[in-house]
Design an enzyme around this catalytic site. Structure first.
Site, PDB file in Angstrom:
ATOM      1  N   ARG A   1       0.833  -1.208   0.000  1.00 19.17           N
ATOM      2  CA  ARG A   1       0.000   0.000   0.000  1.00 19.17           C
ATOM      3  C   ARG A   1       0.868   1.259   0.000  1.00 19.17           C
ATOM      4  O   ARG A   1       0.475   2.305  -0.504  1.00 19.17           O
ATOM      5  CB  ARG A   1      -0.967  -0.013   1.205  1.00 19.17           C
ATOM      6  CG  ARG A   1      -1.842   1.232   1.306  1.00 19.17           C
ATOM      7  CD  ARG A   1      -3.117   1.006   2.116  1.00 19.17           C
ATOM      8  NE  ARG A   1      -2.890   0.342   3.383  1.00 19.17           N
ATOM      9  CZ  ARG A   1      -2.422   0.927   4.495  1.00 19.17           C
ATOM     10  NH1 ARG A   1      -2.149   2.211   4.492  1.00 19.17           N
ATOM     11  NH2 ARG A   1      -2.248   0.231   5.601  1.00 19.17           N
TER      12      ARG A   1
ATOM     13  N   TYR B   1     -15.161  14.716 -17.069  1.00 21.83           N
ATOM     14  CA  TYR B   1     -15.576  13.325 -16.839  1.00 21.83           C
ATOM     15  C   TYR B   1     -16.663  13.295 -15.756  1.00 21.83           C
ATOM     16  O   TYR B   1     -16.531  13.970 -14.726  1.00 21.83           O
ATOM     17  CB  TYR B   1     -14.343  12.526 -16.404  1.00 21.83           C
ATOM     18  CG  TYR B   1     -14.611  11.081 -16.130  1.00 21.83           C
ATOM     19  CD1 TYR B   1     -14.929  10.198 -17.163  1.00 21.83           C
ATOM     20  CD2 TYR B   1     -14.549  10.572 -14.833  1.00 21.83           C
ATOM     21  CE1 TYR B   1     -15.185   8.861 -16.914  1.00 21.83           C
ATOM     22  CE2 TYR B   1     -14.795   9.240 -14.574  1.00 21.83           C
ATOM     23  CZ  TYR B   1     -15.112   8.392 -15.618  1.00 21.83           C
ATOM     24  OH  TYR B   1     -15.358   7.069 -15.358  1.00 21.83           O
TER      25      TYR B   1
ATOM     26  N   ASP C   1      -6.490  16.698 -16.147  1.00 24.62           N
ATOM     27  CA  ASP C   1      -6.767  15.313 -16.500  1.00 24.62           C
ATOM     28  C   ASP C   1      -6.465  15.192 -17.995  1.00 24.62           C
ATOM     29  O   ASP C   1      -7.196  15.725 -18.829  1.00 24.62           O
ATOM     30  CB  ASP C   1      -8.235  14.981 -16.190  1.00 24.62           C
ATOM     31  CG  ASP C   1      -8.591  13.526 -16.489  1.00 24.62           C
ATOM     32  OD1 ASP C   1      -7.902  12.896 -17.316  1.00 24.62           O
ATOM     33  OD2 ASP C   1      -9.575  13.026 -15.905  1.00 24.62           O
TER      34      ASP C   1
ATOM     35  N   LYS D   1      -7.254   3.574 -19.526  1.00 22.23           N
ATOM     36  CA  LYS D   1      -7.588   3.851 -20.922  1.00 22.23           C
ATOM     37  C   LYS D   1      -6.375   3.600 -21.818  1.00 22.23           C
ATOM     38  O   LYS D   1      -5.850   2.502 -21.808  1.00 22.23           O
ATOM     39  CB  LYS D   1      -8.138   5.282 -21.047  1.00 22.23           C
ATOM     40  CG  LYS D   1      -9.167   5.645 -19.964  1.00 22.23           C
ATOM     41  CD  LYS D   1     -10.468   4.880 -20.079  1.00 22.23           C
ATOM     42  CE  LYS D   1     -11.369   5.028 -18.859  1.00 22.23           C
ATOM     43  NZ  LYS D   1     -11.636   6.404 -18.427  1.00 22.23           N
TER      44      LYS D   1
HETATM   45  C1  LIG Z   1     -12.169   6.974 -17.337  1.00 20.22           C
HETATM   46  C2  LIG Z   1     -11.790   8.347 -16.968  1.00 20.22           C
HETATM   47  C3  LIG Z   1     -11.577   8.701 -15.631  1.00 20.22           C
HETATM   48  C4  LIG Z   1     -11.772   7.712 -14.504  1.00 20.22           C
HETATM   49  O1  LIG Z   1     -10.826   6.682 -14.586  1.00 20.22           O
HETATM   50  P1  LIG Z   1     -11.076   5.232 -13.918  1.00 20.22           P
HETATM   51  O2  LIG Z   1      -9.796   4.521 -14.199  1.00 20.22           O
HETATM   52  O3  LIG Z   1     -12.275   4.641 -14.597  1.00 20.22           O
HETATM   53  O4  LIG Z   1     -11.322   5.465 -12.474  1.00 20.22           O
HETATM   54  C5  LIG Z   1     -11.200   9.992 -15.352  1.00 20.22           C
HETATM   55  N1  LIG Z   1     -11.045  10.908 -16.332  1.00 20.22           N
HETATM   56  C6  LIG Z   1     -11.237  10.606 -17.635  1.00 20.22           C
HETATM   57  C7  LIG Z   1     -11.039  11.662 -18.654  1.00 20.22           C
HETATM   58  C8  LIG Z   1     -11.627   9.319 -17.996  1.00 20.22           C
HETATM   59  O5  LIG Z   1     -11.829   9.030 -19.289  1.00 20.22           O
END
Ligand SMILES: *Cc1c(COP(=O)(O)O)cnc(C)c1O
Length: 404
Positions: free
Chosen positions: A73, A126, A196, A221
């Site tokens: 962790r 998001y 992000d 992703k």
């Molecule tokens: C999918 C996504 C998230 C969240 O990510 P997870 O791995 O599903 O928690 C945050 N920001 C964007 C732009 C995303 O496409």
């Protein structure tokens, strides 16, 4: 803060490297191997804990930041490899991996902000991030102002001096691929800025080069890139990441070594996957833009993108995501995503499989009609994450699904 290279342009060529430094493609191949011993491929350290030689070293690891051989962790050598690779690709001092993108975003937001603090956030964002900001933050006494991230000066105008501690942006943004000017964001004085950059990946843009403080990815992703890992990461200065690390150890959303290992595996092919996805997406965008059943196509590589000049300035490639507005509204959107055969209906992006989503019935289903409209989503909005299938098969598939 360094200026983006004026010779780089969206869709035409990749970012020029700093003189003498390897190209990002090479960094993606070589990075994150510090703990490999003589193994060529990363070692999967599938262990929750480590044998510590003595009490003094155990105490040092329990109280220091970022130990990788104490308790998973806190840190883990496989996870460290992934963090090192992302830091190198983003031009950051260091990085911290999380169990998901939301794990990373919630650590940034709740690890930095306290009761009485103010956040400025982008409206086009998001849905999970939006819900966190709009429903969790107020419970903790954190006030959030949403602004239109595409409007010049909007973030700066909403900053309350001495009160705003964090500015949250996303570019390209869910779901209409709106862009935020990274140089403008990086020039904001006062609050900590976070971007992000999931839709872009470090191969398309590097927010820290523009003066932004933290960059976040859902590595679930394109970075892991094979729809087999749930993973997040934050990169930035040693100072900020150490601060976040102290919160993250208690938050407990630490990355699993297996997912970090898949993240490293994905990174090796990220540059070639992105080039292929970008060129296929360009062809699909042009095809769809000419189709009578499609009212609008949003894609940073099209001349019709309202921020095409900004895309040219800050993005090395247009990426593999495009969003369309179907002329026939909700029913047309539903029929389209249920009719494709090569493209599949699933809520994710950046993987080898082409996926379609209908936000009004899936990702944004919990938003009110007003919030939907504010996010620029209509009932006929369909998002396409372009995969690695042959472009002709995809054109034929979408054409078939659009047939009346
Ligand atoms: C999918 C996504 C998230 C969240 O990510 P997870 O791995 O599903 O928690 C945050 N920001 C964007 C732009 C995303 O496409």
């Amino acid at each position: 803060m360094s200026e983006p290279d004026p010779t780089s342009s969206c869709g035409d060529e990749v970012l020029a490297p700093v003189a003498g430094a390897p190209h990002p493609d090479t960094v993606a191949i070589r990075a994150g191997r510090a703990d490999n011993d003589t193994a060529l491929a990363p070692i999967l350290w599938a262990t929750s804990t480590f044998i510590t030689p003595d009490v003094d070293q155990s105490r040092a690891m329990a109280t220091g930041v970022g130990a990788t051989r104490f308790y998973t962790r806190y840190g883990n050598p496989t996870v460290r490899g992934f963090e090192d690779a992302i830091a190198e690709l983003e031009g950051a001092e260091t990085a911290r991996a999380f169990a998901s993108g939301m794990g990373a975003l919630s650590a940034v937001i709740l690890g930095i902000c306290s009761r009485g603090d103010h956040i400025v956030a982008q409206r086009q964002i998001y849905a999970g991030t939006q819900l966190l900001l709009q429903s969790v933050c107020p419970r903790f006494g954190i006030d959030v102002t949403f602004v239109d991230g595409t409007e010049p000066g909007a973030f700066a105008a909403a900053v309350r001096p001495g009160k705003t501690v964090l500015v949250v942006a996303e570019t390209p943004a869910n779901p209409r691929l709106d862009l935020v000017d990274l140089a403008e964001l990086g020039a904001l004085a006062g609050p900590i800025t976070v971007v992000d950059s999931t839709f872009a990946t470090p191969l398309v843009q590097r927010p820290l080069d523009h003066g932004v403080d933290l960059v976040v990815h859902s590595a679930t992703k394109a970075i892991a890139g094979h729809n087999d890992a749930t993973l997040g990461v934050v990169a930035g200065s040693e100072e900020l990441i150490s601060w976040l690390w102290s919160f993250a150890v208690l938050q407990g959303a630490s990355a699993s070594p297996f997912d970090a290992w898949n993240g490293l595996r994905g990174l090796r092919t990220l540059p070639v996957r992105l080039e292929r996805q970008s060129s296929t997406a360009q062809r699909l965008a042009e095809f769809l833009e000419a189709h009578p059943a499609v009212r609008e196509v949003r894609f940073p590589g099209l001349a019709s993108h309202p921020q095409r000049e900004l895309a040219r300035r800050q993005m090395a490639l247009p990426g593999g995501l495009l969003t369309i507005e179907l002329a026939g509204g909700f029913d047309a959107g539903q029929r389209f995503v249920e009719s494709t055969r090569v493209a599949q209906l699933a809520s994710s992006l950046g993987g080898p499989e082409t996926l379609v989503t209908h936000p009004a019935s899936t990702t944004h289903v919990s938003l009110s009609p007003e919030e939907l409209e504010a996010s620029g989503i209509t009932r006929g909005t369909v998002r396409i994450s372009v995969g690695l299938e042959h472009v002709d098969d995809l054109v034929a598939d979408l054409d078939g699904a659009l047939a009346p």
